[in-house]
Design a protein around this motif. Structure first.
Motif, PDB file in Angstrom:
ATOM      1  N   ARG A 230     -44.291   4.635  15.451  1.00 16.30           N
ATOM      2  CA  ARG A 230     -44.704   5.859  16.156  1.00 16.30           C
ATOM      3  C   ARG A 230     -45.597   5.508  17.352  1.00 16.30           C
ATOM      4  NH1 ARG A 230     -47.047   9.137  11.254  1.00 16.30           N
ATOM      5  NH2 ARG A 230     -47.988  10.353  12.942  1.00 16.30           N
ATOM      6  N   VAL A 231     -45.157   4.534  18.109  1.00 22.23           N
ATOM      7  CA  VAL A 231     -45.927   4.080  19.272  1.00 22.23           C
ATOM      8  C   VAL A 231     -45.670   5.027  20.437  1.00 22.23           C
ATOM      9  CG1 VAL A 231     -46.343   2.182  20.859  1.00 22.23           C
ATOM     10  CG2 VAL A 231     -45.769   1.693  18.469  1.00 22.23           C
ATOM     11  N   ALA A 232     -46.725   5.583  20.998  1.00 19.62           N
ATOM     12  CA  ALA A 232     -46.613   6.531  22.106  1.00 19.62           C
ATOM     13  C   ALA A 232     -47.555   6.105  23.222  1.00 19.62           C
ATOM     14  CB  ALA A 232     -46.955   7.942  21.638  1.00 19.62           C
ATOM     15  N   THR A 233     -47.096   6.231  24.455  1.00 15.79           N
ATOM     16  CA  THR A 233     -47.857   5.771  25.609  1.00 15.79           C
ATOM     17  C   THR A 233     -48.023   6.886  26.629  1.00 15.79           C
ATOM     18  OG1 THR A 233     -46.972   3.537  25.342  1.00 15.79           O
ATOM     19  CG2 THR A 233     -47.977   4.049  27.458  1.00 15.79           C
ATOM     20  N   ARG A 234     -49.234   6.978  27.196  1.00 16.70           N
ATOM     21  CA  ARG A 234     -49.504   7.876  28.323  1.00 16.70           C
ATOM     22  C   ARG A 234     -50.091   7.039  29.450  1.00 16.70           C
ATOM     23  NH1 ARG A 234     -50.684  10.770  23.866  1.00 16.70           N
ATOM     24  NH2 ARG A 234     -52.808   9.988  23.735  1.00 16.70           N
ATOM     25  N   TRP A 235     -49.617   7.273  30.665  1.00 22.35           N
ATOM     26  CA  TRP A 235     -50.072   6.494  31.812  1.00 22.35           C
ATOM     27  C   TRP A 235     -50.930   7.327  32.736  1.00 22.35           C
ATOM     28  CZ3 TRP A 235     -44.968   5.690  30.150  1.00 22.35           C
ATOM     29  CH2 TRP A 235     -44.673   4.383  29.741  1.00 22.35           C
ATOM     30  N   GLY A 236     -51.991   6.694  33.241  1.00 20.61           N
ATOM     31  CA  GLY A 236     -52.726   7.233  34.371  1.00 20.61           C
ATOM     32  C   GLY A 236     -52.432   6.359  35.573  1.00 20.61           C
ATOM     33  N   THR A 237     -53.251   6.478  36.600  1.00 23.09           N
ATOM     34  CA  THR A 237     -53.031   5.661  37.784  1.00 23.09           C
ATOM     35  C   THR A 237     -53.311   4.192  37.503  1.00 23.09           C
ATOM     36  OG1 THR A 237     -53.656   7.524  39.188  1.00 23.09           O
ATOM     37  CG2 THR A 237     -53.656   5.351  40.203  1.00 23.09           C
ATOM     38  N   LEU A 238     -54.410   3.935  36.805  1.00 23.49           N
ATOM     39  CA  LEU A 238     -54.804   2.550  36.561  1.00 23.49           C
ATOM     40  C   LEU A 238     -55.102   2.269  35.096  1.00 23.49           C
ATOM     41  CD1 LEU A 238     -57.120   2.016  39.666  1.00 23.49           C
ATOM     42  CD2 LEU A 238     -54.814   1.117  39.341  1.00 23.49           C
ATOM     43  N   ILE A 239     -54.860   3.218  34.213  1.00 22.94           N
ATOM     44  CA  ILE A 239     -55.069   2.975  32.787  1.00 22.94           C
ATOM     45  C   ILE A 239     -53.864   3.468  32.002  1.00 22.94           C
ATOM     46  CG2 ILE A 239     -57.583   3.141  32.948  1.00 22.94           C
ATOM     47  CD1 ILE A 239     -57.352   5.875  31.562  1.00 22.94           C
ATOM     48  N   GLU A 240     -53.759   2.958  30.793  1.00 23.18           N
ATOM     49  CA  GLU A 240     -52.668   3.309  29.881  1.00 23.18           C
ATOM     50  C   GLU A 240     -53.287   3.576  28.513  1.00 23.18           C
ATOM     51  OE1 GLU A 240     -48.791   1.047  29.848  1.00 23.18           O
ATOM     52  OE2 GLU A 240     -49.757   0.199  28.082  1.00 23.18           O
ATOM     53  N   ILE A 241     -52.910   4.674  27.908  1.00 21.13           N
ATOM     54  CA  ILE A 241     -53.371   5.029  26.566  1.00 21.13           C
ATOM     55  C   ILE A 241     -52.197   4.891  25.609  1.00 21.13           C
ATOM     56  CG2 ILE A 241     -54.232   6.875  25.093  1.00 21.13           C
ATOM     57  CD1 ILE A 241     -55.722   7.956  27.552  1.00 21.13           C
ATOM     58  N   VAL A 242     -52.410   4.127  24.550  1.00 20.86           N
ATOM     59  CA  VAL A 242     -51.332   3.866  23.592  1.00 20.86           C
ATOM     60  C   VAL A 242     -51.823   4.213  22.191  1.00 20.86           C
ATOM     61  CG1 VAL A 242     -49.691   2.179  22.714  1.00 20.86           C
ATOM     62  CG2 VAL A 242     -50.528   1.988  25.071  1.00 20.86           C
TER      63      VAL A 242
END
Length: 254
Positions: A230-242
């Motif tokens: 259940r790996v989910a990723t959200r991207w910002g401009t310079l960061i990534e939340i997983v």
């Protein structure tokens, strides 16, 4: 029972004597330099700067416009929701820094829960211990490369802005996977390479600071290799939340 006493059975190292220090030092010896940015966080000035940045972001997170990454900023601080905390959990805040996110975790797990704030930097831990005086929280000096916890000791791990500084990503992820119980939840925030013209500047930043910047999807792929689901990723401009989960039935919560 104090948070320190509740921590004792979770450790796979001896509990140090209580000398009234603001944190427990569970690191064997002193690790060498892990890069210029980590060295900065080990200094009082660096810890103070990091504290100002995180605290400032926490104050304004609800007012950051969506066009400049407001949703990702809010997600960064909303760790309790990302970890699906309902109360009563044991949580490791790995690389807790000055305790900004630790406070949110402590509020979420409540009196029946326990938050272990861990960092390698003594100045960060001293700031965290001053900022978070919750009875359900204990701070420890610990190394992400060799976590001093028993297998399956915690139900959730928050790991914000840490994995870019570890000497070996796979070793750190294996340690995190080991200390998480079946059904345990994991959330991480890591810096990423910029896109387009920004890429040149982020490359220079990574080299100058001797830190790792992640390619899109790189951390998610690594988590899958280590057995997370259940790996989910959200991207910002310079960061990534997983966010990810350890397979297995989670223990009852609340």
């Amino acid at each position: 029972m104090t948070a320190r006493e509740r921590l004792a059975p979770l450790l796979d190292v001896p509990l140090p004597a209580d000398v009234g220090a603001p944190y427990l030092d569970l690191v064997d010896g002193r690790p060498g330099s892990r890069g210029r940015i980590q060295d900065l966080w080990e200094s009082g000035g660096g810890a103070g700067f990091y504290d100002l940045v995180l605290a400032g972001g926490d104050r304004v997170r609800g007012r950051v416009p969506g066009l400049v990454g407001g949703a990702v900023v809010r997600d960064f601080y909303d760790v309790a929701r990302r970890l699906d905390l309902v109360g009563g959990e044991t949580v490791l805040d790995l690389a807790c820094g000055p305790g900004t996110l630790t406070r949110h975790l402590a509020d979420a797990v409540g009196a029946d829960g326990l938050v272990v704030g861990a960092d390698l930097s003594p100045p960060m831990l001293r700031r965290a211990a001053r900022a978070v005086r919750a009875a359900n929280t204990v701070f420890v000096r610990a190394d992400a490369m060799a976590l001093p916890l028993r297998d399956g000791a915690v139900e959730a791990v928050c790991c914000s802005l840490c994995l870019q500084l570890v000497p070996d990503l796979d070793t750190a992820l294996a340690q995190i996977r080991r200390v998480l119980a079946p059904g345990g939840r994991f959330t991480a925030t890591v810096p990423t390479h910029g896109r387009g013209p920004l890429r040149l500047y982020t490359e220079l930043l990574a080299r100058g600071g001797q830190a790792r910047l992640f390619h899109p999807g790189e951390l998610a792929d690594a988590l899958v290799r280590h057995g997370f689901v259940r790996v989910a990723t959200r991207w910002g401009t310079l960061i990534e939340i997983v966010d990810a989960v350890v397979p297995g039935a989670a223990p009852p919560r609340g």
